[in-house]
Design an enzyme around this catalytic site. Sequence first.
Site, PDB file in Angstrom:
ATOM      1  N   PRO A   9       0.776  -1.234  -0.016  1.00 14.54           N
ATOM      2  CG  PRO A   9      -0.093  -1.102   2.212  1.00 14.54           C
ATOM      3  CD  PRO A   9       0.687  -2.075   1.122  1.00 14.54           C
ATOM      4  CG  ASN A  10      -0.338   4.232   1.413  1.00 19.49           C
ATOM      5  OD1 ASN A  10      -1.203   4.852   0.799  1.00 19.49           O
ATOM      6  ND2 ASN A  10      -0.423   3.967   2.607  1.00 19.49           N
TER       7      ASN A  10
ATOM      8  NE  ARG B 276       2.677   7.343   2.297  1.00 16.27           N
ATOM      9  CZ  ARG B 276       3.538   6.234   2.821  1.00 16.27           C
ATOM     10  NH1 ARG B 276       4.249   5.578   2.021  1.00 16.27           N
ATOM     11  NH2 ARG B 276       3.064   6.065   4.029  1.00 16.27           N
TER      12      ARG B 276
ATOM     13  CE1 TYR C   6       7.985   5.095   3.188  1.00 17.72           C
ATOM     14  CE2 TYR C   6       7.204   7.080   2.998  1.00 17.72           C
ATOM     15  CZ  TYR C   6       7.394   5.967   3.794  1.00 17.72           C
ATOM     16  OH  TYR C   6       6.720   5.561   4.778  1.00 17.72           O
TER      17      TYR C   6
ATOM     18  CG  ASN D  32       8.613  -1.722   0.055  1.00 20.81           C
ATOM     19  OD1 ASN D  32       7.953  -1.739   1.252  1.00 20.81           O
ATOM     20  ND2 ASN D  32       9.127  -0.809  -0.409  1.00 20.81           N
TER      21      ASN D  32
ATOM     22  CB  ALA E 295       1.399   0.044   6.352  1.00 18.28           C
TER      23      ALA E 295
ATOM     24  CG  HIS F  42       5.086  -2.527  10.051  1.00 19.55           C
ATOM     25  ND1 HIS F  42       6.581  -2.793  10.372  1.00 19.55           N
ATOM     26  CD2 HIS F  42       5.170  -1.433   9.159  1.00 19.55           C
ATOM     27  CE1 HIS F  42       7.035  -1.872   9.523  1.00 19.55           C
ATOM     28  NE2 HIS F  42       6.465  -1.098   8.850  1.00 19.55           N
TER      29      HIS F  42
ATOM     30  CG  ASP G  69       0.081 -17.407   8.066  1.00 17.22           C
ATOM     31  OD1 ASP G  69       1.030 -17.554   8.684  1.00 17.22           O
ATOM     32  OD2 ASP G  69      -0.789 -17.425   8.359  1.00 17.22           O
TER      33      ASP G  69
ATOM     34  CD  GLU H  98      10.730  -7.153   5.620  1.00 13.89           C
ATOM     35  OE1 GLU H  98       9.774  -6.560   6.150  1.00 13.89           O
ATOM     36  OE2 GLU H  98      11.201  -8.238   6.227  1.00 13.89           O
TER      37      GLU H  98
ATOM     38  CG  HIS I  67      10.813  -2.246   4.748  1.00  9.69           C
ATOM     39  ND1 HIS I  67       9.677  -1.962   4.743  1.00  9.69           N
ATOM     40  CD2 HIS I  67      11.372  -3.319   5.185  1.00  9.69           C
ATOM     41  CE1 HIS I  67       8.993  -3.238   5.101  1.00  9.69           C
ATOM     42  NE2 HIS I  67       9.999  -4.054   5.436  1.00  9.69           N
ATOM     43  CG  LEU I  68      11.436   2.525  -0.832  1.00  9.52           C
ATOM     44  CD1 LEU I  68      10.250   3.566  -1.174  1.00  9.52           C
ATOM     45  CD2 LEU I  68      12.647   2.437  -2.030  1.00  9.52           C
ATOM     46  CB  SER I  69      12.416   4.700   5.603  1.00 13.12           C
ATOM     47  OG  SER I  69      11.200   4.000   5.942  1.00 13.12           O
TER      48      SER I  69
ATOM     49  NE  ARG J 191       9.529   6.210   8.808  1.00 14.55           N
ATOM     50  CZ  ARG J 191       8.423   5.895   7.929  1.00 14.55           C
ATOM     51  NH1 ARG J 191       8.855   4.842   7.043  1.00 14.55           N
ATOM     52  NH2 ARG J 191       7.626   6.454   7.864  1.00 14.55           N
TER      53      ARG J 191
ATOM     54  NE  ARG K 290       6.306   3.959   9.890  1.00 16.63           N
ATOM     55  CZ  ARG K 290       5.344   3.998   9.116  1.00 16.63           C
ATOM     56  NH1 ARG K 290       5.097   2.926   8.140  1.00 16.63           N
ATOM     57  NH2 ARG K 290       4.440   4.998   9.043  1.00 16.63           N
TER      58      ARG K 290
END
Length: 152
Positions: A13-14, A21, A26, A77, A80, A83, A90, A101, A103-105, A110, A114
Amino acid sequence: MARTPKILILNGPNLNLLGTRQPSVYGRETLGDVERACTKTAETLGLEVDFRQSNREGELVDWIQEARDSHAGIVINAGAYSHTSVAILDALLAVDLPVIEVHLSNLFKRETFRHHSYISQAAQGVICGLGAAGYLYALDALGRRLSAQGEA
């Protein structure tokens, strides 16, 4: 002739809002920029990418399950959902594919919520805080892993 290993790159998402954003968190690269970079890197590694994004958890789960018989690995990625989603965890465990996995940040710089990722439990590696380059490092890691297994 050997089949080119296909890597599923999933974005949660996002991530469709990349570039606009919170660019201070990001970056300014768009999701399209990330996809083009991944496609180019994959070609140099002898891989093919299947790049997707959804804001819907169930759709991500469906794609993960479909990857079982058609893909050699997954870069994810989950945004949200990393988390919160036991369902995605699963699904990743059920398909028995190598997972990286991304993540940009840097999650650990943070908010505290997170700092935990369910996705990490299914991942062979986690890359965070390196921006869009993290996707490229993930592809490289999967390419090396597949080569070591004789799949690439």
